[in-house]
Write a protein that holds these residues in place. Structure first.
Motif, short mmCIF file in Angstrom:
data_model
loop_
_atom_site.label_atom_id
_atom_site.label_comp_id
_atom_site.label_asym_id
_atom_site.label_seq_id
_atom_site.Cartn_x
_atom_site.Cartn_y
_atom_site.Cartn_z
N LEU A 154 1.09 -0.99 -0.16
CA LEU A 154 -0.04 0.19 0.14
C LEU A 154 0.72 1.21 -0.39
O LEU A 154 1.36 1.65 1.01
CB LEU A 154 -1.14 -0.15 1.41
N GLN A 155 0.76 2.05 -1.20
CA GLN A 155 1.33 3.07 -1.09
C GLN A 155 0.73 4.16 -1.37
O GLN A 155 -0.17 4.78 -1.70
CB GLN A 155 2.29 3.47 -2.68
N LEU A 156 1.38 5.28 0.62
CA LEU A 156 0.49 6.42 0.30
C LEU A 156 0.95 7.59 -0.16
O LEU A 156 2.69 7.93 -0.75
CB LEU A 156 0.11 6.98 1.81
N ALA A 157 0.07 8.91 -0.92
CA ALA A 157 0.93 9.65 -1.58
C ALA A 157 1.66 10.40 -0.30
O ALA A 157 1.35 10.82 0.84
CB ALA A 157 -0.31 9.96 -2.04
N PRO A 158 1.83 11.78 -1.17
CA PRO A 158 2.86 11.81 -0.29
C PRO A 158 2.39 13.34 0.63
O PRO A 158 2.26 13.17 1.78
CB PRO A 158 3.68 13.46 -1.40
N GLU A 159 1.19 13.80 0.68
CA GLU A 159 -0.13 14.34 1.49
C GLU A 159 0.07 13.55 2.81
O GLU A 159 -0.77 14.44 3.70
CB GLU A 159 -1.14 14.89 0.86
N GLU A 160 -0.25 12.24 2.00
CA GLU A 160 -1.42 11.71 2.73
C GLU A 160 -0.33 10.99 3.61
O GLU A 160 -0.36 10.90 5.00
CB GLU A 160 -1.84 10.28 2.39
N LEU A 161 0.91 11.08 3.83
CA LEU A 161 1.90 10.78 4.74
C LEU A 161 2.27 12.10 5.52
O LEU A 161 2.09 11.86 6.72
CB LEU A 161 3.80 10.69 3.76
N ALA A 162 2.32 13.13 4.63
CA ALA A 162 2.15 14.27 5.57
C ALA A 162 1.36 13.93 6.78
O ALA A 162 1.21 14.57 7.71
CB ALA A 162 2.32 15.41 4.73
N ALA A 163 -0.18 14.45 6.74
CA ALA A 163 -1.16 13.63 7.21
C ALA A 163 -1.14 13.07 8.76
O ALA A 163 -1.68 13.15 9.22
CB ALA A 163 -2.24 13.89 6.29
N VAL A 164 -0.42 12.11 7.86
CA VAL A 164 -0.67 10.90 9.25
C VAL A 164 0.86 11.88 10.34
O VAL A 164 1.14 11.88 11.11
CB VAL A 164 0.07 9.50 9.00
N SER A 165 2.46 12.32 9.14
CA SER A 165 3.23 12.61 10.22
C SER A 165 2.57 13.27 10.64
O SER A 165 3.44 13.99 11.96
CB SER A 165 4.19 13.07 9.36
#
Ligand SMILES: NC(=O)C1=CN([C@@H]2O[C@H](COP(=O)(O)OP(=O)(O)OC[C@H]3O[C@@H](n4cnc5c(N)ncnc54)[C@H](OP(=O)(O)O)[C@@H]3O)[C@@H](O)[C@H]2O)C=CC1
Ligand SMILES: O=C(O)C(=O)[C@@H](O)[C@H](O)C(=O)CO
Length: 281
Positions: A250-261
């Motif tokens: 499962l690959q998350l988009a950069p903005e999705e990674l940022a939302a979890v961060s």
């Protein structure tokens, strides 16, 4: 989500060129009598990287699962850890772990906690360097080392640790420690990667799960892998074991990674390594 059981999990190349699968299966609190079954379920799901410790008292169950699996030794990556109370006799402790696991060579051996009050971790590291030089282990590293412990160790180390395994999940990210570890070429391995289950309730995580048709745990694990962490989730339930493993695809988009961060709340769940001694471990 695709189910890619026959594919290989992405690997991280450590600072000594050994490759570690980025997603592993942790067995802390898996009861000894259940460990062989849980690790067999993990192998069946596709895991090839297992994280145990002498203190978990289940290395022999991991070893039994390895022997029962028929999986070629070179396909497996097995980590275990030096007990706090054995920092002064690391060579003997290592040999005991080898016997429990039934393995001649361990893939990764970690100092479990620094226990600074004991004043022994630098000596223990020298012993691990010798075990490494003698070929008993492919890589050596540390766990729960804060920046000050890394500084002390690096001041006299001949081998830079390959890994620092520490508590890291969306609500407790230790970004400074991760950055410091990486700046020395030390790979970041996240323990309690799901926040022991607590981080799975976050709205950000559940919304991303709905969007991707994934579970919350898969979103959190995909976040770890997407930002370059090694992650070692634990479960004793076969369905969760399978689902967690499938997060590798499962690959998350950069903005999705940022939302979890953005969920970091400095919320430590486990002990503080500055003071933890766990003399029973
Ligand atoms: N070096 C160190 O000092 C430490 C290392 N570790 C390592 O990290 C590993 C993982 O850490 P751990 O503290 O267990 O925490 P995790 O973040 O892996 O969470 C484990 C908890 O989450 C639950 N869980 C697992 N998968 C799911 C899922 N898909 N959905 C809902 N709940 C789920 C498990 O329950 P269930 O089993 O019932 O599914 C368990 O209660 C350990 O096994 C150990 O190898 C951990 C702590 C300290
Ligand atoms: O799981 C480990 O590796 C740990 O060191 C800790 O979880 C620790 O053993 C602990 O929580 C003791 O209560």
């Amino acid at each position: 989500m695709s189910n890619a059981q026959n594919s290989t999990v992405p690997g991280i190349v450590l600072n000594n060129s050994v490759t570690i699968p980025q997603l592993g299966f942790g067995v802390f609190q898996v009861p000894p009598a259940e460990t062989q079954r849980a690790v067999e379920d993990a192998f069946e799901a596709g895991y090839r990287h297992i994280d145990t410790a002498a203190a978990y008292q289940n290395e022999s169950g991991v070893g039994a699962a390895i022997r029962a699996s028929g999986i070629a030794r070179e396909e497996l990556f097995i980590t275990t850890k030096l007990r706090n109370g054995e920092q002064g006799r690391a060579a003997a402790a290592f040999n005991h772990s080898r016997r429990e696991l039934g393995l001649d060579v361990i893939d990764l051996y970690l100092i479990h906690w620094p226990v600074p009050a004991q004043g022994l971790f630098v000596d223990a590291w020298k012993a691990l360097e010798k075990i490494h030089a003698d070929g008993g282990v492919r890589a050596i590293g540390v766990s729960n080392f804060l920046p000050e412990h890394l500084d002390t160790l690096l001041a006299s180390a001949d081998v830079v640790p390959a890994v620092n395994q520490f508590e890291l999940h969306p609500t407790f990210q230790q970004a400074d420690l991760a950055a410091k570890s990486r700046s020395h070429g030390i790979a970041v391995e996240a323990y309690s990667p799901l926040g022991q289950g607590a981080d799975l309730q976050s709205e950000t995580v559940t919304e991303l799960a709905a969007k991707h048709g994934a579970t919350p745990a898969q979103i959190v694990l995909a976040w770890h892998l997407g930002i370059g962490n090694i992650a070692i989730p634990k479960s004793v339930h076969p369905e969760r074991i399978r689902q967690n493993f499938a997060a590798a695809w499962l690959q998350l988009a950069p903005e999705e990674l940022a939302a979890v961060s953005a969920l970091d709340a400095g919320a430590r769940l486990g002990a503080d390594p500055a003071v933890a001694s766990f003399s029973q471990m």
